[in-house]
Design a protein around this motif. Structure first.
Motif, PDB file in Angstrom:
ATOM      1  N   SER A  34     -22.944 -33.556  25.671  1.00  0.00           N
ATOM      2  CA  SER A  34     -23.050 -34.517  24.567  1.00  0.00           C
ATOM      3  C   SER A  34     -24.449 -35.123  24.480  1.00  0.00           C
ATOM      4  CB  SER A  34     -22.006 -35.629  24.717  1.00  0.00           C
ATOM      5  OG  SER A  34     -22.248 -36.410  25.869  1.00  0.00           O
ATOM      6  N   SER A  35     -25.146 -35.240  25.613  1.00  0.00           N
ATOM      7  CA  SER A  35     -26.530 -35.732  25.577  1.00  0.00           C
ATOM      8  C   SER A  35     -27.438 -34.760  24.835  1.00  0.00           C
ATOM      9  CB  SER A  35     -27.045 -35.967  27.001  1.00  0.00           C
ATOM     10  OG  SER A  35     -26.361 -37.030  27.631  1.00  0.00           O
ATOM     11  N   LEU A  36     -27.201 -33.470  24.983  1.00  0.00           N
ATOM     12  CA  LEU A  36     -27.963 -32.481  24.217  1.00  0.00           C
ATOM     13  C   LEU A  36     -27.749 -32.675  22.723  1.00  0.00           C
ATOM     14  CD1 LEU A  36     -27.280 -29.238  26.312  1.00  0.00           C
ATOM     15  CD2 LEU A  36     -29.458 -30.443  26.121  1.00  0.00           C
ATOM     16  N   GLU A  37     -26.508 -32.915  22.326  1.00  0.00           N
ATOM     17  CA  GLU A  37     -26.199 -33.077  20.908  1.00  0.00           C
ATOM     18  C   GLU A  37     -26.720 -34.405  20.365  1.00  0.00           C
ATOM     19  OE1 GLU A  37     -22.033 -32.503  20.261  1.00  0.00           O
ATOM     20  OE2 GLU A  37     -21.985 -30.615  21.372  1.00  0.00           O
ATOM     21  N   ASP A  38     -26.430 -35.488  21.085  1.00  0.00           N
ATOM     22  CA  ASP A  38     -26.784 -36.810  20.582  1.00  0.00           C
ATOM     23  C   ASP A  38     -28.291 -37.041  20.543  1.00  0.00           C
ATOM     24  OD1 ASP A  38     -24.093 -37.244  20.393  1.00  0.00           O
ATOM     25  OD2 ASP A  38     -23.941 -38.449  22.217  1.00  0.00           O
ATOM     26  N   SER A  39     -29.027 -36.303  21.335  1.00  0.00           N
ATOM     27  CA  SER A  39     -30.486 -36.447  21.364  1.00  0.00           C
ATOM     28  C   SER A  39     -31.188 -35.556  20.351  1.00  0.00           C
ATOM     29  CB  SER A  39     -31.010 -36.114  22.758  1.00  0.00           C
ATOM     30  OG  SER A  39     -30.825 -34.732  23.054  1.00  0.00           O
ATOM     31  N   GLY A  40     -30.428 -34.684  19.669  1.00  0.00           N
ATOM     32  CA  GLY A  40     -31.044 -33.767  18.721  1.00  0.00           C
ATOM     33  C   GLY A  40     -31.674 -32.547  19.374  1.00  0.00           C
ATOM     34  N   SER A  41     -31.421 -32.345  20.662  1.00  0.00           N
ATOM     35  CA  SER A  41     -31.951 -31.148  21.331  1.00  0.00           C
ATOM     36  C   SER A  41     -31.229 -29.891  20.860  1.00  0.00           C
ATOM     37  CB  SER A  41     -31.816 -31.294  22.850  1.00  0.00           C
ATOM     38  OG  SER A  41     -32.538 -32.422  23.314  1.00  0.00           O
ATOM     39  N   VAL A  42     -29.941 -30.024  20.497  1.00  0.00           N
ATOM     40  CA  VAL A  42     -29.209 -28.962  19.810  1.00  0.00           C
ATOM     41  C   VAL A  42     -28.692 -29.531  18.499  1.00  0.00           C
ATOM     42  CG1 VAL A  42     -28.558 -27.854  21.978  1.00  0.00           C
ATOM     43  CG2 VAL A  42     -26.986 -29.464  20.912  1.00  0.00           C
ATOM     44  N   GLY A  43     -28.280 -28.637  17.608  1.00  0.00           N
ATOM     45  CA  GLY A  43     -27.888 -29.062  16.270  1.00  0.00           C
ATOM     46  C   GLY A  43     -29.093 -29.188  15.363  1.00  0.00           C
ATOM     47  N   GLY A  44     -28.875 -29.623  14.156  1.00  0.00           N
ATOM     48  CA  GLY A  44     -29.976 -29.777  13.199  1.00  0.00           C
ATOM     49  C   GLY A  44     -30.674 -28.453  12.937  1.00  0.00           C
ATOM     50  N   ARG A  45     -31.989 -28.455  13.103  1.00  0.00           N
ATOM     51  CA  ARG A  45     -32.781 -27.250  12.832  1.00  0.00           C
ATOM     52  C   ARG A  45     -33.096 -26.478  14.114  1.00  0.00           C
ATOM     53  NH1 ARG A  45     -37.749 -29.263   9.242  1.00  0.00           N
ATOM     54  NH2 ARG A  45     -38.130 -27.003   9.236  1.00  0.00           N
ATOM     55  N   SER A  46     -32.377 -26.752  15.184  1.00  0.00           N
ATOM     56  CA  SER A  46     -32.671 -26.119  16.472  1.00  0.00           C
ATOM     57  C   SER A  46     -32.208 -24.672  16.551  1.00  0.00           C
ATOM     58  CB  SER A  46     -32.000 -26.912  17.599  1.00  0.00           C
ATOM     59  OG  SER A  46     -30.591 -26.776  17.544  1.00  0.00           O
ATOM     60  N   GLY A  47     -31.296 -24.272  15.663  1.00  0.00           N
ATOM     61  CA  GLY A  47     -30.722 -22.938  15.765  1.00  0.00           C
ATOM     62  C   GLY A  47     -29.566 -22.868  16.740  1.00  0.00           C
ATOM     63  N   TRP A  48     -29.188 -24.018  17.296  1.00  0.00           N
ATOM     64  CA  TRP A  48     -28.018 -24.145  18.163  1.00  0.00           C
ATOM     65  C   TRP A  48     -27.027 -25.081  17.463  1.00  0.00           C
ATOM     66  CZ3 TRP A  48     -27.366 -22.287  23.325  1.00  0.00           C
ATOM     67  CH2 TRP A  48     -28.488 -21.647  23.885  1.00  0.00           C
ATOM     68  N   ASP A  49     -26.084 -24.533  16.737  1.00  0.00           N
ATOM     69  CA  ASP A  49     -25.105 -25.354  16.037  1.00  0.00           C
ATOM     70  C   ASP A  49     -23.829 -25.421  16.860  1.00  0.00           C
ATOM     71  OD1 ASP A  49     -26.787 -25.780  13.878  1.00  0.00           O
ATOM     72  OD2 ASP A  49     -26.116 -23.953  12.861  1.00  0.00           O
ATOM     73  N   PRO A  50     -23.463 -26.594  17.391  1.00  0.00           N
ATOM     74  CA  PRO A  50     -22.248 -26.695  18.203  1.00  0.00           C
ATOM     75  C   PRO A  50     -21.026 -26.173  17.448  1.00  0.00           C
ATOM     76  CG  PRO A  50     -23.549 -28.695  18.402  1.00  0.00           C
ATOM     77  CD  PRO A  50     -24.179 -27.890  17.315  1.00  0.00           C
ATOM     78  N   ALA A  51     -20.251 -25.333  18.126  1.00  0.00           N
ATOM     79  CA  ALA A  51     -19.018 -24.769  17.567  1.00  0.00           C
ATOM     80  C   ALA A  51     -18.034 -24.590  18.718  1.00  0.00           C
ATOM     81  CB  ALA A  51     -19.295 -23.453  16.857  1.00  0.00           C
ATOM     82  N   HIS A  52     -17.762 -25.684  19.421  1.00  0.00           N
ATOM     83  CA  HIS A  52     -16.960 -25.626  20.631  1.00  0.00           C
ATOM     84  C   HIS A  52     -15.540 -25.174  20.300  1.00  0.00           C
ATOM     85  CE1 HIS A  52     -20.374 -27.565  22.365  1.00  0.00           C
ATOM     86  NE2 HIS A  52     -20.201 -28.663  21.665  1.00  0.00           N
ATOM     87  N   GLN A  53     -15.030 -24.246  21.099  1.00  0.00           N
ATOM     88  CA  GLN A  53     -13.717 -23.664  20.875  1.00  0.00           C
ATOM     89  C   GLN A  53     -12.673 -24.412  21.700  1.00  0.00           C
ATOM     90  OE1 GLN A  53     -13.757 -20.643  18.568  1.00  0.00           O
ATOM     91  NE2 GLN A  53     -15.523 -22.008  18.326  1.00  0.00           N
ATOM     92  N   VAL A  54     -11.612 -24.866  21.053  1.00  0.00           N
ATOM     93  CA  VAL A  54     -10.625 -25.733  21.695  1.00  0.00           C
ATOM     94  C   VAL A  54      -9.221 -25.232  21.372  1.00  0.00           C
ATOM     95  CG1 VAL A  54      -9.637 -28.054  21.696  1.00  0.00           C
ATOM     96  CG2 VAL A  54     -12.112 -27.763  21.718  1.00  0.00           C
ATOM     97  N   LEU A  55      -8.357 -25.211  22.381  1.00  0.00           N
ATOM     98  CA  LEU A  55      -6.956 -24.844  22.204  1.00  0.00           C
ATOM     99  C   LEU A  55      -6.091 -25.989  22.719  1.00  0.00           C
ATOM    100  CD1 LEU A  55      -4.986 -22.495  21.417  1.00  0.00           C
ATOM    101  CD2 LEU A  55      -5.006 -21.868  23.839  1.00  0.00           C
ATOM    102  N   ARG A  56      -5.179 -26.485  21.874  1.00  0.00           N
ATOM    103  CA  ARG A  56      -4.323 -27.612  22.250  1.00  0.00           C
ATOM    104  C   ARG A  56      -2.870 -27.160  22.354  1.00  0.00           C
ATOM    105  NH1 ARG A  56      -7.009 -32.464  21.658  1.00  0.00           N
ATOM    106  NH2 ARG A  56      -8.894 -32.456  20.359  1.00  0.00           N
ATOM    107  N   ASP A  57      -2.078 -27.980  23.021  1.00  0.00           N
ATOM    108  CA  ASP A  57      -0.641 -27.731  23.065  1.00  0.00           C
ATOM    109  C   ASP A  57       0.042 -28.458  21.905  1.00  0.00           C
ATOM    110  OD1 ASP A  57      -0.390 -30.437  23.761  1.00  0.00           O
ATOM    111  OD2 ASP A  57      -0.293 -29.997  25.916  1.00  0.00           O
TER     112      ASP A  57
END
Length: 375
Positions: A34-57
């Motif tokens: 989350s520090s990577l995301e909240d700091s802008g190190s990923v996301g935006g124009r970085s070419g790293w767009d978070p797309a975390h895969q989640v499976l719930r019950d």
């Protein structure tokens, strides 16, 4: 239930995510990602767009998850597929975007598939592959995997295994740094002593600090050093200044930084994270050139800390044959790749058969170059 894709990790309760972690490695913790995301190190124009895969019950509880990113390039991955992308471009096949399961900018093997049981793990993997096809992506890549992913994917149809080689230091019960040197041949022992004397002769002293002890002014210096490592090569740094402050606030107990000072003035730093029985050396930088300082700050200081702290392993980062003569042993790493286009998949599969044999042979040859005395 269907798989979910999260564009921000903060959509999940940190306790839910961390409860799935199988060990104490710091890079998969909610605080780090989350520090990577909240700091802008990923996301935006970085070419790293978070797309975390989640499976719930059925009750909304978390059954399985993968840290995933839509990638528009291959920078910051350390599993190099530029040749695959280039071949696709020449053949008129679209390679980007692709889905990557990894820790951004972190070539450290560890958990990639977080699950409460094997059934949930398999369900998430199969759903992720189906979504890659439905979303018209070129493939799914899982970098620097642990035994769980290796076990699930070995022999599974369509998945291609890729090997790499890194160099890690292991603590064979050393009492201190001198005991470590005594295990080496005389010539290699003298070489390391000479390197350390050269650094000391420049009047450089070292101080280790934890995240709790570092001030914002220290982080200004640390980031300046980190960024300079990239700028001297004509590249932009991956991590923003804010990342370091966020990480220091969220997981200070895991942070270890060694500052190098000359006449009381800081001139270089090496940033590491601590997790379980392992020290992970991550970032290095200096603001002026000093002979042999890199080896001292990034290798010997870390080895000394590991021995003094009773740690079993020191992972000082990717690549680097120069680590061999300093006692870092070859270690095989793995990644797995599922490619949609059948022609690309067949070509990559043929290539990887040869590459795997070459990597294994290289690791064996590298082991013969270790500096330790032979029985």
């Amino acid at each position: 239930m269907p798989i979910q894709t999260l564009s921000r990790l903060n959509e999940l309760d940190p306790l839910q995510w961390d409860a799935l972690l199988p060990d104490e490695q710091p890079f998969l913790r909610h605080a780090f990602l989350s520090s990577l995301e909240d700091s802008g190190s990923v996301g935006g124009r970085s070419g790293w767009d978070p797309a975390h895969q989640v499976l719930r019950d059925g009750q909304g509880g978390l059954r399985a998850a993968m840290p995933a990113y839509l990638k528009g390039h291959s920078y910051g991955e350390y599993v190099f597929d530029w040749a695959w992308a280039d071949a696709c471009q020449r053949a008129g096949i679209r390679y980007y975007p692709k889905l990557l399961v990894a820790v951004p900018f972190t070539p450290v093997s560890g958990a990639r598939l977080l699950a409460v049981d094997d059934g949930a793990a398999v369900e998430l993997l199969e759903s992720a592959v189906a979504d890659v096809i439905d979303d018209d992506l070129s493939g799914l890549h899982i970098n620097f995997t642990d035994d769980l992913v290796d076990r699930h994917l070995a022999g599974r149809t369509g998945w291609l295994e890729r090997l790499g080689c890194q160099f890690h230091w292991r603590n064979h019960g050393y009492r201190d740094f001198q005991d470590f040197l005594d295990a080496m041949s005389s010539r290699k022992r003298k070489q390391i002593r000479k390197e350390r004397d050269q650094v000391a002769g420049q009047g450089i002293e070292f101080q280790w600090l934890s995240g709790h002890e570092l001030l914002e002014a220290d982080w200004d210096f640390i980031h300046a050093c980190y960024a300079n490592t990239y700028r001297v090569r004509g590249q932009a740094p991956y991590l923003t200044r804010m990342f370091f402050s966020l990480l220091a606030g969220r997981m200070p107990e895991a942070i270890r930084v060694v500052l190098a000072r000359q006449e009381g003035r800081p001139v270089a730093m090496a940033f590491s994270l601590l997790g379980g029985d392992t020290l992970y050396g991550r970032y290095w930088g200096c603001l002026a050139e000093f002979d042999r300082l890199h080896f001292e700050a990034c290798f010997y200081q870390g080895i000394e800390l590991a021995i003094a702290s009773g740690l079993q392993r020191f992972d000082a980062g990717a690549q680097g044959e120069h680590k061999l003569i300093r006692g870092f042993e070859p270690v095989i790493t793995r990644s797995w790749h599922w490619l949609v286009h059948p022609g690309l998949r067949a070509a990559v599969e043929d290539f990887l058969v040869q590459e795997r044999a070459g990597v294994r042979a290289y690791a064996e040859e590298a082991r013969d170059l270790l500096p330790f005395r032979r029985a």
